[in-house]
Write an enzyme that holds these catalytic residues in place. Structure first.
Site, PDB file in Angstrom:
ATOM      1  NE  ARG A  69     -31.171  52.149 -33.469  1.00  0.00           N
ATOM      2  CZ  ARG A  69     -30.651  51.695 -32.349  1.00  0.00           C
ATOM      3  NH1 ARG A  69     -31.268  51.893 -31.187  1.00  0.00           N
ATOM      4  NH2 ARG A  69     -29.536  51.019 -32.354  1.00  0.00           N
ATOM      5  CE1 TYR A 217     -29.003  57.682 -38.368  1.00  0.00           C
ATOM      6  CE2 TYR A 217     -30.501  56.697 -36.775  1.00  0.00           C
ATOM      7  CZ  TYR A 217     -29.408  56.589 -37.624  1.00  0.00           C
ATOM      8  OH  TYR A 217     -28.752  55.402 -37.714  1.00  0.00           O
ATOM      9  CE  LYS A 226     -32.688  49.131 -36.772  1.00  0.00           C
ATOM     10  NZ  LYS A 226     -32.018  47.849 -36.799  1.00  0.00           N
ATOM     11  CG  HIS A 246     -31.629  43.897 -34.718  1.00  0.00           C
ATOM     12  ND1 HIS A 246     -30.704  44.432 -33.844  1.00  0.00           N
ATOM     13  CD2 HIS A 246     -31.541  44.624 -35.857  1.00  0.00           C
ATOM     14  CE1 HIS A 246     -30.082  45.444 -34.445  1.00  0.00           C
ATOM     15  NE2 HIS A 246     -30.569  45.579 -35.651  1.00  0.00           N
ATOM     16  CB  SER A 268     -27.143  48.852 -34.087  1.00  0.00           C
ATOM     17  OG  SER A 268     -28.513  48.622 -33.950  1.00  0.00           O
ATOM     18  CB  CYS A 270     -22.067  44.069 -34.082  1.00  0.00           C
ATOM     19  SG  CYS A 270     -22.032  44.929 -32.507  1.00  0.00           S
ATOM     20  CG  ASP A 293     -31.245  46.124 -39.522  1.00  0.00           C
ATOM     21  OD1 ASP A 293     -30.382  45.831 -38.673  1.00  0.00           O
ATOM     22  OD2 ASP A 293     -32.061  47.039 -39.350  1.00  0.00           O
ATOM     23  NE  ARG A 385     -26.391  53.712 -39.485  1.00  0.00           N
ATOM     24  CZ  ARG A 385     -26.714  52.532 -38.954  1.00  0.00           C
ATOM     25  NH1 ARG A 385     -27.205  51.564 -39.700  1.00  0.00           N
ATOM     26  NH2 ARG A 385     -26.521  52.315 -37.674  1.00  0.00           N
TER      27      ARG A 385
END
Ligand code: SAT
Ligand code: MN
Length: 611
Positions: A69, A217, A226, A246, A268, A270, A293, A385
């Site tokens: 991002r 991306y 998002k 989130h 993000s 974690c 998420d 990812r």
């Protein structure tokens, strides 16, 4: 001809076709056949390489400029600058639209334009939102099929929803790679606008609409995620009295068979995906996954906070995912998975740092070059990812798709904190919980193109995702607590990442985190397992189930210690953090900070000085 009788959608598609001048327009029906043929097209273009070791799975390598991002290039274009608040980049909406119109003009030349109707949340649920993404990226089209409910069924739903005489609303989401092809020009495997200044991730909350340019991306290009489900949805949620967060959603079943649903907010990369499908190390406990998420939460007819997962897939961080850290994720990605920026093995499989202790021989790195283990460079990009439909998760909760949502008993906040924050802490009240959420800090990760490993405040793990003034967002959380009253979930704070003086993690994490979830359940059951401290409710000595874990007495104590010096530094850091939200910082939160200082005895030697 447009395959919809929804005049709003076909009009918008016509406008964008005229603006972006693609060679072809493809309306996505969401079918398996369409997915297969788009994947074949991506293979032919050199974007995808099929993986011999995993059925119907592909690896793709992005342009090196396009791996995460781009927070610097993300804009909230509210009508008034002050409504975007101190955590967002703002631009005047009309001026930004002029800039973007110039960017998008002719931007799809030589490419196919895909029209992707998608629904965030269960199709037909009053809690769901429909969007239409227009993109010139086939990678986006196939990823949207994995990540959302997508295709012709969504158009039918949209046509049905309109009130007589009026068109139903959808969120227009426009995306272009920003890489038009001149006649005869050869394409590259990962087209994008490589110059960071050419990338724009732009939200117009008052429309609402989303315009994204220059990046292919995930977080920048899969606009349901998002952009819609957090930045735009957070503004709608505030207006309409619900929450877009989130957060992962999981169900936890005790050995006695009692099931509770819990949401948890972590920044993000974690460990949300790991916690969402955790394999408990304690016998008799079961964790099932609703989402990893994003959670949309409403006060249900029963007065409970009810959560739906607006997504239908995982876009998980690959590095660190292993049979040890997350066996259920490993099982989810055995087939039908798109891997982005991982390394590949000679036998057609994928690899990343942390998947196995030793890397296999003969790896090709995420740049597509033979990897030299001595190079000091990772084989997989740190933000590599996997993209896979949620249906592949072996521990999917049976209610994951329930249009009513699941009732939430507890909310957990966390981040990467090497010091100060204990393993687990329960808030003293909803307001104190909002205080804890609003002060989360975490070391930055590779999920965003910025320096990693620096501590930043990330309130509610929403710093990059809150679509309006964060002071107003704090106030909205307080208001939701008032609306929920006695049904408000309990609020906890966790920290799996505390380190000792030598820099080693104190807590083993992963499947052992069940021990912390078990303690939360005991709290909710009213058992005598906590003691009230200056910072909240901490486990009483001996009350955390540490059976079978080899932890030293020092570690056990450190995990539940109130580090007074650390907390003194913390309250000063929080004062500075809070100052940024003035004049919109809710008085209740200033009061929570004052009360914490008082409990820690910080006011006593500063008599007469305002905290
Ligand atoms: O890249 S995404 O924004 O989709 C994932 C994340 O950063 O949480
Ligand atoms: Mn995320």
């Amino acid at each position: 001809m447009a395959p919809t009788i929804h005049a709003g959608v076909s009009r918008w598609v016509d406008e964008i076709t005229a603006l972006c001048a693609p060679s072809r327009v493809h309306w996505c029906d969401g079918s398996e056949g369409e997915y297969r043929s788009l994947c074949d097209r991506l293979v032919a273009a050199g974007t995808f390489t099929p993986l011999a070791a995993r059925p119907r799975s592909y690896v793709c390598r992005t342009h090196p400029s396009d791996t995460a991002r781009v927070e610097d290039r993300t804009f909230i274009c509210s009508l008034k600058k002050e409504d975007a608040g101190p955590t967002n980049h703002w631009a005047e909406p009309l001026a930004m639209k002029q800039t973007l119109l110039a960017k998008f003009r002719g931007s799809m030349a030589g490419r196919t334009m895909y029209v992707i109707p998608f629904c965030m949340g269960p199709l037909g649920s009053p809690l769901s939102r429909i969007g239409v993404e227009i993109t010139d990226s086939a990678y986006v089209a196939v990823s949207m099929r994995a990540m959302t409910r997508m295709g012709a069924g969504v158009l039918r739903q949209l046509e049905k929803q309109g009130k007589p005489g009026a068109e139903s609303a959808f969120v227009p989401c426009l995306h272009s790679l920003g890489a038009p092809l001149a006649p005869g020009q050869l394409d590259v495997p990962w087209p994008c606008a490589p110059d960071p200044a050419d990338k724009y991730i732009v939200h117009f909350p008052d429309d609402p609409s989303i315009w994204s340019f220059g990046s292919g991306y995930g977080g920048n290009a899969l606009l349901g995620k998002k952009c819609l489900a957090l930045r735009i949805a957070s503004t709608l949620a505030r207006r309409e009295g619900w929450m877009a967060e989130h957060m992962l959603i999981l169900s936890l079943t005790s050995p006695a068979g009692a099931t509770r649903y819990i949401t948890a907010a972590f920044p993000s990369a974690c460990g949300k995906t790991n916690l969402a499908m955790l394999t408990p190390s304690l016998p008799g406990w079961t964790v099932r996954c609703v989402g990893d998420d994003i959670a949309w939460m409403h006060v249900g007819p029963d007065g409970m906070l009810r959560a739906v997962n607006p997504e239908a897939g995982f876009f998980g961080v690959a590095p660190g995912t292993s049979e040890h850290s997350n066996p259920n994720a490993m099982a989810s990605i055995r087939s039908d998975t798109i891997f982005t920026n991982v390394a590949t093995t000679p036998d057609g499989d994928v690899w990343w740092e942390g998947m196995t202790e030793a890397p296999p021989a003969g790896l090709v790195d995420w740049h597509g070059k033979p990897w030299d283990p001595g190079s000091g460079e990772p084989a997989a990009q740190p933000n590599a990812r996997f993209t896979v439909p949620i249906a592949h998760c072996p521990v999917l909760d049976p209610h994951w798709d329930d249009p009513e949502g699941v009732p939430i008993s507890a909310i957990v906040f966390g981040g990467r904190r090497p010091g100060t924050i204990p393993l687990v802490n329960e808030a003293l009240s909803w307001e104190h919980g909002v205080f804890l959420g609003s002060t989360i800090a975490s070391e930055t990760t590779a999920a965003s193109t910025q320096q990693t490993g620096v501590l930043r405040r990330d309130p509610f793990a929403m710093f990059p995702f809150c679509g309006y003034h964060m002071g107003d967002y704090f106030a909205h959380w307080l208001a939701m607590g008032r609306a929920l009253g006695a049904n408000a979930p309990r609020v906890f704070c966790v920290n799996w990442f505390r380190k000792d003086a030598a820099g080693h993690y104190l807590w083993p994490g992963y499947g052992e985190n069940i021990r912390v979830l078990k303690w939360m359940c005991e709290r909710m059951d009213g058992e005598d397992v906590a003691e009230r401290t200056d910072i909240g409710w901490l486990p009483k000595a001996g009350s955390l189930d540490l059976s079978g874990l080899e932890l030293s007495e020092t570690t056990k104590n450190d995990l539940r210690a109130v580090d007074k010096d650390g907390w003194r530094r913390e309250v000063h850091a929080v004062s500075d953090h809070y100052a940024k939200f003035e004049p919109r910082l809710p008085a209740a939160l200033a009061g929570e900070l004052r009360a914490l200082k008082q409990r820690l005895g910080i006011l006593s030697h500063r008599i007469g000085v305002q905290p």
